[in-house]
Design an enzyme around this catalytic site. Sequence first.
Site, mmCIF file in Angstrom:
data_model
loop_
_atom_site.group_PDB
_atom_site.id
_atom_site.type_symbol
_atom_site.label_atom_id
_atom_site.label_comp_id
_atom_site.label_asym_id
_atom_site.label_seq_id
_atom_site.Cartn_x
_atom_site.Cartn_y
_atom_site.Cartn_z
ATOM 1 N N ARG A 153 0.840 -1.190 0.000
ATOM 2 C CA ARG A 153 0.000 0.000 0.000
ATOM 3 C C ARG A 153 0.878 1.243 0.000
ATOM 4 O O ARG A 153 1.908 1.271 0.641
ATOM 5 C CB ARG A 153 -0.886 -0.014 1.267
ATOM 6 C CG ARG A 153 -2.349 -0.225 0.947
ATOM 7 C CD ARG A 153 -3.154 -0.552 2.172
ATOM 8 N NE ARG A 153 -3.216 0.539 3.144
ATOM 9 C CZ ARG A 153 -3.981 0.525 4.236
ATOM 10 N NH1 ARG A 153 -4.752 -0.534 4.481
ATOM 11 N NH2 ARG A 153 -3.988 1.530 5.077
ATOM 12 N N ARG A 164 0.793 8.080 10.452
ATOM 13 C CA ARG A 164 -0.532 7.503 10.744
ATOM 14 C C ARG A 164 -0.667 7.183 12.225
ATOM 15 O O ARG A 164 -1.731 7.380 12.818
ATOM 16 C CB ARG A 164 -0.753 6.243 9.898
ATOM 17 C CG ARG A 164 -1.028 6.573 8.432
ATOM 18 C CD ARG A 164 -0.747 5.404 7.524
ATOM 19 N NE ARG A 164 -1.576 4.249 7.811
ATOM 20 C CZ ARG A 164 -1.275 3.009 7.427
ATOM 21 N NH1 ARG A 164 -0.174 2.766 6.744
ATOM 22 N NH2 ARG A 164 -2.089 2.019 7.723
#
Length: 208
Positions: A153, A164
């Site tokens: 990803r 994140r």
Amino acid sequence: MGKRILLLGAPGAGKGTQSKRLAETYDVEHVTTGDALRANKDMETEYGTPRSFMEKGELVPDGMVNEIVEAALADADGYVLDGYPRNLSQAEYLTEITDLDAVLYLKVAEDELVERLTGRRVCSECGTNFHVKFNQPEEEGVCDECGGELVQRDDDTEETVRERLSVFEENTEPVIEHYRDEGVLVEIDGEQTPDEVFDDIEAVLDDA
Ligand code: AP5
Ligand code: MG
Ligand code: ZN
């Protein structure tokens, strides 16, 4: 009516892995804002494209996800909700649109999260998750389920993973505390094997 399950957890905690099994076992819908946004990454909206936020590891604007979730829940007879709510304002929105039968929190330490995410590989055809160490496919780079190509990803690079995790700490940990304060949060040890984690979740749900 099918069960309405909320699955909370940091990036890499195993929400997707467990949601897939839950959806099959309990015959409910897997509602996931991450997958929905990835499928529409370049869609132009009043806020910009989802890609412009996701690549940096930032949250997309609430308006983008609230609509997705409201529509998906309205159509579902039971669901497992994965990746939403991620801040307190989304949590308030969710309270207005649905009741929940179970709120689960998959708990995993930060070092383990980084290793899981940077080693994750995802099937470009069917979305099944693999890991270069913890969950290897039979043939390197090829999906066991459908033969599709395994890819990394865009947001699974170490730098974006760190971002994140900090977005999670700042925005989503308060959501977990909110459900804890309400007395509805059930904590699950997410550092066990996927089978063990699933057994623990089932034990909770069979009582819910
Ligand atoms: P999203 O796609 O939801 O990503 P995430 O929350 O960061 O979580 P992940 O999908 O990375 O992890 P997961 O918990 O599903 O773990 P997995 O099962 O894959 O969101 C992506 C982006 O979209 C966000 O950054 C944001 O920009 C945007 N977005 C989404 N929702 C939003 C919202 N509500 N508001 C605003 N923006 C939003 O497992 C990870 C790896 O570990 C895999 O390789 C797996 O094989 C392995 N693994 C799983 N379980 C175990 C285990 N028990 N032991 C060992 N390895 C394991
Ligand atoms: Mg996921
Ligand atoms: Zn596949």
